[in-house]
Design an enzyme around this catalytic site. Structure first.
Site, PDB file in Angstrom:
ATOM      1  N   ASP A 186       0.814  -1.224   0.000  1.00  0.00           N
ATOM      2  CA  ASP A 186       0.000   0.000   0.000  1.00  0.00           C
ATOM      3  C   ASP A 186       0.847   1.273   0.000  1.00  0.00           C
ATOM      4  O   ASP A 186       0.647   2.168   0.844  1.00  0.00           O
ATOM      5  CB  ASP A 186      -0.907   0.024   1.242  1.00  0.00           C
ATOM      6  CG  ASP A 186      -1.708  -1.263   1.411  1.00  0.00           C
ATOM      7  OD1 ASP A 186      -2.165  -1.807   0.395  1.00  0.00           O
ATOM      8  OD2 ASP A 186      -1.868  -1.720   2.564  1.00  0.00           O
ATOM      9  N   GLU A 231     -11.317  -0.039  -3.589  1.00  0.00           N
ATOM     10  CA  GLU A 231     -10.616   0.418  -2.385  1.00  0.00           C
ATOM     11  C   GLU A 231      -9.411   1.234  -2.836  1.00  0.00           C
ATOM     12  O   GLU A 231      -9.241   1.492  -4.034  1.00  0.00           O
ATOM     13  CB  GLU A 231     -10.177  -0.773  -1.524  1.00  0.00           C
ATOM     14  CG  GLU A 231      -9.192  -1.700  -2.216  1.00  0.00           C
ATOM     15  CD  GLU A 231      -8.803  -2.914  -1.380  1.00  0.00           C
ATOM     16  OE1 GLU A 231      -9.478  -3.259  -0.403  1.00  0.00           O
ATOM     17  OE2 GLU A 231      -7.784  -3.545  -1.746  1.00  0.00           O
TER      18      GLU A 231
HETATM   19  O1  FUB Z   1      -3.090  -3.809   3.061  1.00  0.00           O
HETATM   20  C1  FUB Z   1      -4.348  -4.097   3.583  1.00  0.00           C
HETATM   21  C2  FUB Z   1      -5.407  -3.696   2.601  1.00  0.00           C
HETATM   22  O2  FUB Z   1      -5.246  -4.435   1.409  1.00  0.00           O
HETATM   23  C3  FUB Z   1      -5.356  -2.260   2.160  1.00  0.00           C
HETATM   24  O3  FUB Z   1      -5.864  -1.371   3.074  1.00  0.00           O
HETATM   25  C4  FUB Z   1      -6.093  -2.376   0.896  1.00  0.00           C
HETATM   26  O4  FUB Z   1      -6.020  -1.246   0.083  1.00  0.00           O
HETATM   27  C5  FUB Z   1      -5.444  -3.590   0.302  1.00  0.00           C
HETATM   28  O5  FUB Z   1      -4.222  -3.313  -0.278  1.00  0.00           O
END
Ligand code: FUB
Length: 445
Positions: free
Chosen positions: A31, A202
């Protein structure tokens, strides 16, 4: 896999690391939110770990945050842990849920936003904030999470007029809320980011270019794994118009990312899992991103080479090449730090590595990190192509075996300046399948 995990554990004590893609290899990083502050490139990623023994591990096991800056052209400095899960004033202890963060500068203050599992059980994740006068902390963490915000993946936008926006969420919908001047409270109720295609989304990240807002997000189409999509608008609050993908699905798993303009070039930061082979142990990567004349984004293809431009004293990881002929790459064997090497080199094998920064030409020598179990041949370093100007010639000698590593050195035969593409040409007996294993090159003064 076990050996790699062990090596990672051993290497975690090292806080300077050099690599192309992935950017760091001493810990797992995911991320990545990249930011340029006062001309310097920083990355604020999350941190995947192998679940500690006895832990009831969540899907992703993420205990804390590190942060990094680019030093020179190729060296990522790790500042260590900026926030541990058990230091979140409002967070549940040992929840291993420190997902994607972001950091932004407003005035002379840096604001670090992060999601965590709240102790009050009010939501899957809340978003907290900390402040510092330095991009590398230490941050002073607010006692409570941001009221009225529930969700993951904070992505911040600071507009030219000084107004800030918090984008967040994961699910069918993503959300945006304007922030108050204190950057710690929302100025209005969050609204849906309108205009996005259906499907799980997301990893919101919004940036502005030529007066247009580019809202980028990780996106799962029904018939495909995660891709990175984007939509544009004339208003940071939307509605947006979907424009397509920035990156195709690169192997089913998340693809949280960020976009930054550094030294006049656009860069997409994202993550992949090329070290662990497991998509919950990720490694941050970066590749250049380009716009078409009409303002749309050209799709980015992930490369091994990445964005860095190694200079004096920095490792040129030739295994992260721009082209290889007649040789292979594999994980480094022996007691070397985790990474890859060029192997199976034969007579006239070549490996090309672009954008080595010879700067003012004051380099006088070149070093090579080699392992070798035979005594015949040499390898050359040339400029531009396999017949280009010869700048270094390394004799091949046995180092005691194919996993016994030594650093050898040879004078530079020509003065070379500026950024250059180099090609390594291997020479051995025709028919021999192994000339030398090559881990890295270095230009030195
Ligand atoms: O890294 C945990 C979660 O997985 C993140 O918050 C999302 O964006 C995905 O990458």
């Amino acid at each position: 896999m076990k050996k790699l995990l062990l090596l990672l554990t051993i290497c975690v004590i090292v806080n300077i690391t050099t690599a192309q893609n992935p950017l760091v290899t001493h810990i797992y990083t995911a991320d990545p939110t990249a930011r340029v502050f006062d001309g310097k490139l920083y990355v604020y990623p999350s941190h995947d770990i192998v679940p500690p023994e006895g832990t009831k591990a969540p899907r992703f096991c993420m205990p804390d945050y590190h942060l990094f800056s680019l030093e020179g052209g190729n060296t990522w400095k790790d500042y260590g842990v900026v926030l541990d899960q058990n230091e979140v004033p409002w967070g549940e202890k040992n929840s291993y849920g420190m997902w994607a963060p972001d950091c932004i500068k407003r005035g002379d203050t840096y604001y670090y936003y992060y999601p965590a599992k709240p102790l009050d059980g009010s939501s899957f994740r809340r978003i907290g904030v900390g402040t510092s006068k330095s991009p590398t902390g230490p941050f002073k963490w607010e006692k409570s999470y941001i009221k009225g915000v529930s969700g993951i993946d904070p992505g911040l936008l600071l507009d030219d007029n000084g107004k800030a926006y918090l984008y967040f969420g994961g699910g069918k919908e993503l959300f945006v809320a304007p922030l108050k001047d204190n950057m710690k409270e929302i100025a209005a109720e969050p609204i849906k980011v309108e205009g996005l295609p259906a499907g799980y989304k997301e990893g919101s990240f919004c940036f502005k270019k030529d007066g247009k807002y580019y809202f980028t997000f990780a996106h799962v189409f029904a018939d495909e794994g995660y891709s990175i999509g984007y939509a544009t608008s004339d208003n940071p609050l939307g509605p947006f118009q979907y424009q397509g993908k920035i990156m195709d699905n690169i192997n089913n798993g998340t693809n949280h990312h960020s976009v930054v303009n550094y030294n006049g070039r656009w860069i997409l930061f994202y993550h992949f899992w090329q070290i662990s082979g497991y998509n919950k142990l990720r490694s941050m990567c970066a590749d250049y991103m380009e716009f078409k004349k009409d303002g749309t984004i050209k799709k980015v293809k992930p490369t091994m080479r990445g964005i860095n431009s190694p200079t004096f004293g920095e490792e040129i990881q030739v295994d992260r090449h721009n082209g290889i002929k007649g040789a292979n790459t594999s994980f480094v064997s022996g007691d070397e730090p985790l990474g890859w090497m060029v192997c199976d080199t034969k007579m006239m094998s070549t490996v090309q590595f672009n954008s080595v920064d010879f700067a003012d030409g004051s380099a006088t020598k070149m070093q090579a990190r080699v392992a070798c179990g035979q005594r015949i041949g040499h390898f050359e370093v040339r400029i531009g192509n396999s017949k280009g100007k010869l700048i270094a010639k390394f004799p091949i000698k046995s180092t005691g075996g194919w996993s016994s590593w030594e650093t050898i050195e040879t004078p530079l035969l020509e003065k070379v300046t500026g950024k250059q593409n180099i090609v390594v040409v291997f020479h051995s007996d025709w028919g021999s399948t192994k000339a030398v294993n090559l881990n890295w090159l270095k230009i030195v003064k």
